[in-house]
Design a protein around this motif. Structure first.
Motif, PDB file in Angstrom:
ATOM      1  N   PHE A  53       0.836  -1.213   0.000  1.00  0.00           N
ATOM      2  CA  PHE A  53       0.000   0.000   0.000  1.00  0.00           C
ATOM      3  C   PHE A  53       0.869   1.260   0.000  1.00  0.00           C
ATOM      4  CE2 PHE A  53      -3.436  -2.480   2.504  1.00  0.00           C
ATOM      5  CZ  PHE A  53      -3.920  -3.005   1.320  1.00  0.00           C
ATOM      6  N   MET A  54       2.014   1.170   0.658  1.00  0.00           N
ATOM      7  CA  MET A  54       2.817   2.375   0.863  1.00  0.00           C
ATOM      8  C   MET A  54       4.263   1.981   1.132  1.00  0.00           C
ATOM      9  SD  MET A  54       1.157   3.003   4.590  1.00  0.00           S
ATOM     10  CE  MET A  54      -0.474   2.637   4.029  1.00  0.00           C
ATOM     11  N   SER A  55       5.157   2.951   1.015  1.00  0.00           N
ATOM     12  CA  SER A  55       6.557   2.687   1.324  1.00  0.00           C
ATOM     13  C   SER A  55       6.845   3.062   2.774  1.00  0.00           C
ATOM     14  CB  SER A  55       7.434   3.517   0.387  1.00  0.00           C
ATOM     15  OG  SER A  55       8.736   3.583   0.897  1.00  0.00           O
ATOM     16  N   ALA A  56       7.712   2.287   3.389  1.00  0.00           N
ATOM     17  CA  ALA A  56       8.015   2.520   4.810  1.00  0.00           C
ATOM     18  C   ALA A  56       8.597   3.903   5.060  1.00  0.00           C
ATOM     19  CB  ALA A  56       8.990   1.466   5.302  1.00  0.00           C
ATOM     20  N   ALA A  57       9.227   4.491   4.043  1.00  0.00           N
ATOM     21  CA  ALA A  57       9.897   5.769   4.244  1.00  0.00           C
ATOM     22  C   ALA A  57       9.009   6.962   3.933  1.00  0.00           C
ATOM     23  CB  ALA A  57      11.140   5.827   3.367  1.00  0.00           C
ATOM     24  N   GLU A  58       7.789   6.703   3.436  1.00  0.00           N
ATOM     25  CA  GLU A  58       6.923   7.824   3.044  1.00  0.00           C
ATOM     26  C   GLU A  58       6.375   8.571   4.259  1.00  0.00           C
ATOM     27  OE1 GLU A  58       4.266   7.486  -0.621  1.00  0.00           O
ATOM     28  OE2 GLU A  58       4.781   5.418  -0.196  1.00  0.00           O
ATOM     29  N   ALA A  59       6.279   9.883   4.110  1.00  0.00           N
ATOM     30  CA  ALA A  59       5.898  10.727   5.240  1.00  0.00           C
ATOM     31  C   ALA A  59       4.428  10.533   5.636  1.00  0.00           C
ATOM     32  CB  ALA A  59       6.156  12.186   4.897  1.00  0.00           C
ATOM     33  N   ILE A  60       3.531  10.579   4.661  1.00  0.00           N
ATOM     34  CA  ILE A  60       2.100  10.580   4.996  1.00  0.00           C
ATOM     35  C   ILE A  60       1.650   9.271   5.656  1.00  0.00           C
ATOM     36  CG2 ILE A  60      -0.253  10.762   4.038  1.00  0.00           C
ATOM     37  CD1 ILE A  60       0.821  12.890   2.141  1.00  0.00           C
ATOM     38  N   PRO A  61       2.009   8.100   5.103  1.00  0.00           N
ATOM     39  CA  PRO A  61       1.603   6.862   5.798  1.00  0.00           C
ATOM     40  C   PRO A  61       2.141   6.784   7.229  1.00  0.00           C
ATOM     41  CG  PRO A  61       2.381   6.374   3.610  1.00  0.00           C
ATOM     42  CD  PRO A  61       2.676   7.811   3.835  1.00  0.00           C
ATOM     43  N   ASN A  62       3.393   7.191   7.410  1.00  0.00           N
ATOM     44  CA  ASN A  62       3.946   7.177   8.767  1.00  0.00           C
ATOM     45  C   ASN A  62       3.146   8.088   9.676  1.00  0.00           C
ATOM     46  OD1 ASN A  62       6.602   5.739   9.529  1.00  0.00           O
ATOM     47  ND2 ASN A  62       6.900   6.342   7.394  1.00  0.00           N
ATOM     48  N   PHE A  63       2.863   9.285   9.177  1.00  0.00           N
ATOM     49  CA  PHE A  63       2.152  10.236  10.021  1.00  0.00           C
ATOM     50  C   PHE A  63       0.710   9.802  10.272  1.00  0.00           C
ATOM     51  CE2 PHE A  63      -0.027  14.224  11.061  1.00  0.00           C
ATOM     52  CZ  PHE A  63       0.682  14.505  12.219  1.00  0.00           C
ATOM     53  N   PHE A  64       0.131   9.110   9.279  1.00  0.00           N
ATOM     54  CA  PHE A  64      -1.237   8.606   9.470  1.00  0.00           C
ATOM     55  C   PHE A  64      -1.301   7.666  10.684  1.00  0.00           C
ATOM     56  CE2 PHE A  64      -4.022   4.915   8.754  1.00  0.00           C
ATOM     57  CZ  PHE A  64      -5.248   5.542   8.881  1.00  0.00           C
ATOM     58  N   PHE A  65      -0.339   6.748  10.748  1.00  0.00           N
ATOM     59  CA  PHE A  65      -0.328   5.814  11.887  1.00  0.00           C
ATOM     60  C   PHE A  65      -0.030   6.549  13.202  1.00  0.00           C
ATOM     61  CE2 PHE A  65       0.441   2.517   8.575  1.00  0.00           C
ATOM     62  CZ  PHE A  65      -0.634   1.696   8.896  1.00  0.00           C
ATOM     63  N   VAL A  66       0.892   7.522  13.132  1.00  0.00           N
ATOM     64  CA  VAL A  66       1.236   8.276  14.351  1.00  0.00           C
ATOM     65  C   VAL A  66       0.020   9.050  14.851  1.00  0.00           C
ATOM     66  CG1 VAL A  66       2.630  10.187  15.251  1.00  0.00           C
ATOM     67  CG2 VAL A  66       3.701   8.464  13.824  1.00  0.00           C
ATOM     68  N   TRP A  67      -0.649   9.717  13.928  1.00  0.00           N
ATOM     69  CA  TRP A  67      -1.799  10.548  14.323  1.00  0.00           C
ATOM     70  C   TRP A  67      -2.933   9.687  14.859  1.00  0.00           C
ATOM     71  CZ3 TRP A  67      -1.996  15.223  15.797  1.00  0.00           C
ATOM     72  CH2 TRP A  67      -3.195  15.906  15.892  1.00  0.00           C
ATOM     73  N   THR A  68      -3.189   8.560  14.177  1.00  0.00           N
ATOM     74  CA  THR A  68      -4.228   7.633  14.641  1.00  0.00           C
ATOM     75  C   THR A  68      -3.914   7.192  16.072  1.00  0.00           C
ATOM     76  OG1 THR A  68      -4.526   6.871  12.384  1.00  0.00           O
ATOM     77  CG2 THR A  68      -5.402   5.449  14.099  1.00  0.00           C
ATOM     78  N   SER A  69      -2.639   6.904  16.319  1.00  0.00           N
ATOM     79  CA  SER A  69      -2.234   6.457  17.662  1.00  0.00           C
ATOM     80  C   SER A  69      -2.459   7.557  18.689  1.00  0.00           C
ATOM     81  CB  SER A  69      -0.758   6.060  17.660  1.00  0.00           C
ATOM     82  OG  SER A  69      -0.530   5.044  16.732  1.00  0.00           O
TER      83      SER A  69
END
Lengths: 448, 363
Positions: free
Chosen positions: B269-285
């Motif tokens: 779905f996404m790359s581990a280094a991409e900003a938005i997917p990382n931030f999506f999980f952080v924000w959800t948390s």
């Protein structure tokens, strides 16, 4: 419009005057080598400005606002060329040193300034939202602050990855090479934490200067090791190119401001957490990679941290005292109204504009200085100012603390470990004290 | 995903246990941090331990004084030929450190269209990977090399790796049933440490200890599960959320090691280094943590809620930011797809976001 009316009211014009004076003072303050902002401001206000008793409360606030905004924007310049004064700055200085080595120090400083202005404008825009959001956030997080700080500690320690580049055939040799750096990081954190417990429980600083008890610790942990590094560094600063434009687009700008704002706000809201730590966490949370993004985001982060922590104090009904400056004005500001909050935001924006206008000439002046005078000499002069200053304010006890702290502060320099581990000096004692384990540790150390 | 993403996700998982939130607020327990620690633990095990004890069949140690891309490409190709014969083989590529802040870079690519290993010597770079222009080796004969491999091969990302600073990457080549070689990046990563099996084993050990040492605690009747069980559940779910998050990327995990031998592919779905997917999980948390801390506050009838209107909270602080993130993520994806469609062929000369996952310094 009402904010404009409030600011342009003749009654408020003296505040603009004091704000500008504060910015001009910050120009001088940020040049004082390698001391933490709040110690400098504390000394400045209490010893130099004897006439503060004759000032009204809001005039003092205006002066402080000008100083903290000016300092947070302008201190990047001497930090870039002469060395950082605290943890929040040292996080920025390592990458910016690469820019200076490439002759791009000017660009680095201006990028940081752009980030700082963006962060402060965003802070002003967020001011009404804070009124709505922060009381709830405070009530949710207050009973949990101790483990949030412990989680920050756990992340700092666990997120330092091995730096060893051993290419030996022996797997164990490679393992020990990698763990050498991690072990120094852990040792640094542990020793800093023990020092923090000692300083907080049995300070050697004379009582009349108790408010400065942490100064020798920070000077030892951050300033002196940096000055020693500068002095023994064999390199020279190359010619610095003064760029006419910045390699920056809206995407980079918005990402930098956003990431930096998150980190700065986290650092401002959570006690003891600094901009360096907030910046690291926000950088990881938003997966920052571009060095321009990092430098600009850092400008936002440290400014939002310094100014935001002061701003929290002015939110009516919140009573959040974060950072040394809020403690300085606490005795003179009895009650806080919505008008005071609006005035603070206005003064912050005035100071932002004035500071940014000073940034470019100030940077050019610093560049002339390092090109004119050998920076080794500047570092020696800084050392000769800093050490006697510590003695003057804290006596031989302070010098003893500073010496021990310098030994610990040199560990990450010698082993290329993270300097952030030095923040164990505050993080560990505060987290354990908040959780109620402080006395147990003091008993274990034989201090109680 | 980034370490921070896993860390905060682990804390978020722990906050779903009312007993853990009460222990934190009423008994000054650090139990919620346990979720964060075990959230980041799989990567800690890999990058602080496993990588050092992985041995390779071939090692590439380029000589900075006698640089030749062909030697590097030939060694990698030899490893692939060994895999073609024996089923598996690994190669470790080392970096070239020339000074405290100076490295010689080179790139390695696998061109599946021509069946060739492609190596190109690069410029000198500093530790920030900033290249020094004009420092590429001058001899055109030795600058680039392409070496043919006998078996066809494939990999999840048909791209090149830039080998420049710190430790270089490792590749494993595995002969598959269809006769092709699979190229596995960092074979020691996301294997046993990222398995559900290890999570179960560790939580069983924690359960044993906590069953023996953790007392019942106050107000036991308030909770559906005993206190000793909260610890292993947080440990297990903290590590599980790491595995789930990593599975959304390209690389995947070896979910049931040692019963399964190989790492499965991720969902992509996404790359581990991409900003938005990382931030999506952080924000959800973050949203989950705040919501849980508030709803599980002690004495809710006496203490006012920090979030008086959950619907408003979720709309303004979750739905709106997620919509903004989704817009920018999809926009970026479309732009990337458009660029891909224009080029049509694998480009070995320019980096892309998905390729960044093959950069050891990012993972």
């Amino acid at each position: 419009m009402s904010l404009l009316n409030l600011l342009l009211h003749p009654e408020a014009l003296d505040l603009v005057y004091f704000t500008i004076i504060g910015v001009l003072f910050s120009l001088f303050v940020s040049f004082l080598p390698a001391l933490h902002i709040y110690n400098i401001l504390g000394i400045f206000l209490m010893l130099v400005l004897k006439f503060e008793a004759g000032m009204s409360a809001m005039q003092l606030v205006a002066l402080c606002t000008g100083m903290v905004v000016g300092y947070s924007i302008l201190n990047t310049v001497p930090a870039t060329y002469f060395g950082p004064g605290d943890e929040s700055l040292s996080y920025y200085v390592l990458p910016s040193a690469h820019w200076v080595a490439m002759g791009r120090g000017y660009e680095s400083v201006i990028l940081t300034g752009v980030g700082a202005v963006g962060g402060l404008v965003l802070l002003a825009i967020s001011a009404p939202v804070f009124l709505w959001v922060l009381p709830g956030l405070k009530s949710i997080t207050s009973p949990h602050m101790f483990w949030i700080i412990m989680a920050v500690i756990a992340y700092i320690l666990m997120s330092e990855w091995p730096k060893g580049v051993s290419q030996s055939k022996s797997t164990w040799a490679n393992f020990f090479e990698g763990w050498k750096f991690l072990s120094v990081g852990l040792l640094t954190f542990f020793l800093s934490g023990v020092l923090g417990f000692i300083v907080m429980s049995k300070t050697l600083v004379p009582l009349e200067f108790a408010f400065q008890s942490i100064t020798p610790v920070f000077v030892g942990l951050y300033a002196i090791p940096w000055l020693i590094t500068n002095i023994i560094n064999a390199g020279t600063i190359p010619h610095q190119h003064e760029c006419r434009s910045l390699d920056l687009d809206w995407d980079l700008f918005s990402r930098g401001i956003f990431g930096g704002f998150l980190g700065g706000f986290f650092a401002a809201f959570v006690p003891i957490v600094t901009a360096g730590i907030g910046g690291l966490m926000a950088g990881h949370a938003t997966a920052q990679r571009d060095s321009r993004l990092f430098v600009m985001s850092y400008g936002t982060c440290k400014t939002v941290y310094y100014v935001g922590s002061f701003m929290l104090f002015f939110i009516p009904g919140l009573s959040l005292t974060r950072g040394g400056l809020a403690w300085i004005v606490t005795p003179v500001v009895a009650t806080l109204t919505m008008k005071d909050y609006a005035l603070f935001v206005g003064m912050m924006l005035v100071a932002t504009g004035a500071s940014f206008m000073l940034l470019m000439p100030f940077t050019r002046a610093c560049i002339r200085l390092v090109e004119w005078i050998d920076y080794h000499l500047i570092s020696w002069v800084a050392m000769f100012i800093t050490v006697p200053m510590v003695y003057y304010f804290t006596g031989w006890g302070g010098i003893a603390i500073m010496t021990v702290a310098t030994g610990i502060g040199l560990l990450p320099v010698l082993f290329q470990a993270r300097r952030m581990n030095l923040m164990g000096v505050l993080l560990l004692p505060v987290a354990l004290n908040m959780a109620g384990y402080g006395n147990d540790v003091l008993r274990l150390l034989g201090l109680l | 995903m980034k370490g921070f993403t896993h860390f905060i996700s682990g804390i978020a998982v722990a906050s779903f246990f009312p007993q853990a939130v009460h222990m934190a607020s009423q008994e000054q327990s650090f139990i919620l941090c346990l979720g964060g620690v075990f959230g980041i633990l799989p990567d800690t095990l890999d990058f602080k331990f496993a990588r050092y004890f992985h041995t390779s069949d071939f090692e590439v140690r380029p000589d900075p004084n006698d640089l030749d891309a062909r030697i590097i490409a030939k060694t990698v190709a030899e490893s692939m030929e060994k895999a073609a014969r024996d089923g598996r083989s690994t190669v470790q590529l080392h970096t070239m450190q020339l000074g405290s802040n100076l490295w010689r870079s080179y790139t390695l690519g696998f061109d599946s269209k021509t069946n060739e290993v492609v190596v190109e010597l690069g410029p000198l770079v500093d530790t920030g990977q900033v290249p020094f222009e004009g420092t590429e080796p001058k001899d055109p004969e030795k600058l680039t090399a392409r070496v043919k491999v006998s078996l066809p091969f494939f990999q999840e990302f048909d791209k090149k790796s830039n080998i420049a600073i710190m430790s270089g990457p490792c590749f494993e080549f595995v002969r598959r049933d269809d006769g092709r070689l699979e190229i596995v990046f960092l074979p020691w990563h996301r294997t046993w440490s990222h398995s559900v099996t290890l999570g179960i084993v560790i939580s069983l050990l924690v359960a044993l200890v906590s069953y023996l040492v953790v007392p019942e605690g106050p107000n036991a009747a308030m909770y559906t599960i005993p206190r000793w069980l909260v610890y292993p559940l947080i440990v297990f779910l903290g590590s599980l959320v790491h595995i789930v998050e990593d599975s959304t990327g390209f690389m995947g995990n070896n979910l049931f090691w040692p019963f399964t031998k190989d790492r499965t592919s991720g969902l992509g779905f996404m790359s581990a280094a991409e900003a938005i997917p990382n931030f999506f999980f952080v924000w959800t948390s973050i949203i989950c943590i705040l919501f849980n801390l508030d709803r599980f506050r002690w004495a809710p009838d006496q203490v006012a809620a920090g979030i008086p209107h959950p619907e408003t909270f979720f709309f303004w602080f979750y739905a709106v930011p997620v919509a903004v993130m989704a817009y920018f993520f999809l926009k970026g994806k479309h732009e990337k797809d458009a660029r891909k469609a224009e080029k049509k062929e694998v480009d070995f000369d320019s980096p892309t976001a998905s390729e960044r996952e093959t950069d050891a310094s990012v993972v």
